[in-house]
Design a protein around this motif. Sequence first.
Motif, PDB file in Angstrom:
ATOM      1  N   TYR A 120       0.645   6.045  11.459  1.00  0.00           N
ATOM      2  CA  TYR A 120       1.232   5.429  10.397  1.00  0.00           C
ATOM      3  C   TYR A 120       0.473   4.076   9.935  1.00  0.00           C
ATOM      4  O   TYR A 120      -0.224   3.508  10.587  1.00  0.00           O
ATOM      5  CB  TYR A 120       2.568   4.687  10.888  1.00  0.00           C
ATOM      6  CG  TYR A 120       3.597   5.963  11.457  1.00  0.00           C
ATOM      7  CD1 TYR A 120       4.456   6.458  10.810  1.00  0.00           C
ATOM      8  CD2 TYR A 120       3.296   6.345  12.834  1.00  0.00           C
ATOM      9  CE1 TYR A 120       5.341   7.390  11.408  1.00  0.00           C
ATOM     10  CE2 TYR A 120       4.037   7.259  13.201  1.00  0.00           C
ATOM     11  CZ  TYR A 120       5.159   7.990  12.404  1.00  0.00           C
ATOM     12  OH  TYR A 120       5.933   8.992  12.871  1.00  0.00           O
ATOM     13  N   PHE A 121       0.336   4.235   8.465  1.00  0.00           N
ATOM     14  CA  PHE A 121      -0.591   3.199   7.820  1.00  0.00           C
ATOM     15  C   PHE A 121       0.335   2.529   6.865  1.00  0.00           C
ATOM     16  O   PHE A 121       1.206   3.195   6.191  1.00  0.00           O
ATOM     17  CB  PHE A 121      -1.785   3.920   7.010  1.00  0.00           C
ATOM     18  CG  PHE A 121      -2.509   4.659   8.097  1.00  0.00           C
ATOM     19  CD1 PHE A 121      -3.614   3.916   8.606  1.00  0.00           C
ATOM     20  CD2 PHE A 121      -2.490   5.869   7.975  1.00  0.00           C
ATOM     21  CE1 PHE A 121      -4.373   4.739   9.610  1.00  0.00           C
ATOM     22  CE2 PHE A 121      -3.515   6.729   9.066  1.00  0.00           C
ATOM     23  CZ  PHE A 121      -4.300   5.998   9.722  1.00  0.00           C
ATOM     24  N   GLU A 122       0.023   1.178   6.647  1.00  0.00           N
ATOM     25  CA  GLU A 122       0.464   0.419   5.501  1.00  0.00           C
ATOM     26  C   GLU A 122      -0.952  -0.060   4.828  1.00  0.00           C
ATOM     27  O   GLU A 122      -1.726  -0.495   5.649  1.00  0.00           O
ATOM     28  CB  GLU A 122       1.112  -0.592   6.059  1.00  0.00           C
ATOM     29  CG  GLU A 122       1.407  -1.705   4.798  1.00  0.00           C
ATOM     30  CD  GLU A 122       2.152  -3.314   5.319  1.00  0.00           C
ATOM     31  OE1 GLU A 122       3.319  -3.379   5.171  1.00  0.00           O
ATOM     32  OE2 GLU A 122       1.234  -3.910   5.887  1.00  0.00           O
ATOM     33  N   THR A 123      -0.975   0.257   3.488  1.00  0.00           N
ATOM     34  CA  THR A 123      -2.134   0.138   2.804  1.00  0.00           C
ATOM     35  C   THR A 123      -1.924  -0.900   1.359  1.00  0.00           C
ATOM     36  O   THR A 123      -0.752  -0.810   1.037  1.00  0.00           O
ATOM     37  CB  THR A 123      -3.020   1.120   2.404  1.00  0.00           C
ATOM     38  OG1 THR A 123      -2.413   2.000   1.461  1.00  0.00           O
ATOM     39  CG2 THR A 123      -3.301   2.099   3.605  1.00  0.00           C
ATOM     40  N   ASN A 124      -2.729  -1.571   1.086  1.00  0.00           N
ATOM     41  CA  ASN A 124      -2.484  -2.387  -0.308  1.00  0.00           C
ATOM     42  C   ASN A 124      -2.983  -1.766  -1.323  1.00  0.00           C
ATOM     43  O   ASN A 124      -3.417  -0.578  -1.395  1.00  0.00           O
ATOM     44  CB  ASN A 124      -3.064  -3.759  -0.084  1.00  0.00           C
ATOM     45  CG  ASN A 124      -4.755  -3.718   0.110  1.00  0.00           C
ATOM     46  OD1 ASN A 124      -5.219  -2.727  -0.317  1.00  0.00           O
ATOM     47  ND2 ASN A 124      -5.218  -4.892   0.502  1.00  0.00           N
ATOM     48  N   ASP A 125      -2.755  -2.260  -2.466  1.00  0.00           N
ATOM     49  CA  ASP A 125      -3.103  -1.512  -3.799  1.00  0.00           C
ATOM     50  C   ASP A 125      -4.643  -1.346  -3.829  1.00  0.00           C
ATOM     51  O   ASP A 125      -4.965  -0.346  -4.532  1.00  0.00           O
ATOM     52  CB  ASP A 125      -2.671  -2.127  -4.946  1.00  0.00           C
ATOM     53  CG  ASP A 125      -1.183  -2.170  -5.249  1.00  0.00           C
ATOM     54  OD1 ASP A 125      -0.585  -1.377  -4.687  1.00  0.00           O
ATOM     55  OD2 ASP A 125      -0.631  -3.115  -5.762  1.00  0.00           O
ATOM     56  N   ALA A 126      -5.365  -1.834  -3.189  1.00  0.00           N
ATOM     57  CA  ALA A 126      -6.914  -1.726  -2.988  1.00  0.00           C
ATOM     58  C   ALA A 126      -7.285  -0.140  -2.026  1.00  0.00           C
ATOM     59  O   ALA A 126      -8.348  -0.152  -1.446  1.00  0.00           O
ATOM     60  CB  ALA A 126      -8.000  -2.835  -2.668  1.00  0.00           C
TER      61      ALA A 126
END
Length: 85
Positions: free
Chosen positions: A25-31
Amino acid sequence: MNYFTQIWDEEREDEYASWGTSIWYFETNDADEVLKQITVYKSGKVAKYDTDKQEDEFGGLCEGALTIDDCDGDVIAKEEFYTLW
């Protein structure tokens, strides 16, 4: 923020292979930088990483950009991610 999964249908190739397959499971930012990561193994073992805890003896936070297009999982809700976190 973006939230998505990656299905890993292979066992680890180390002394923890008995943990079985896993879902990441991942949380990524807009970059597309991975900020938080959770790995849930079939055995129930859970490994969590973020910018404060980038690695341990079981693995580490994904480096570099990552998008749902790089994975064979699904987009998930923020609430689903944080239920596991």
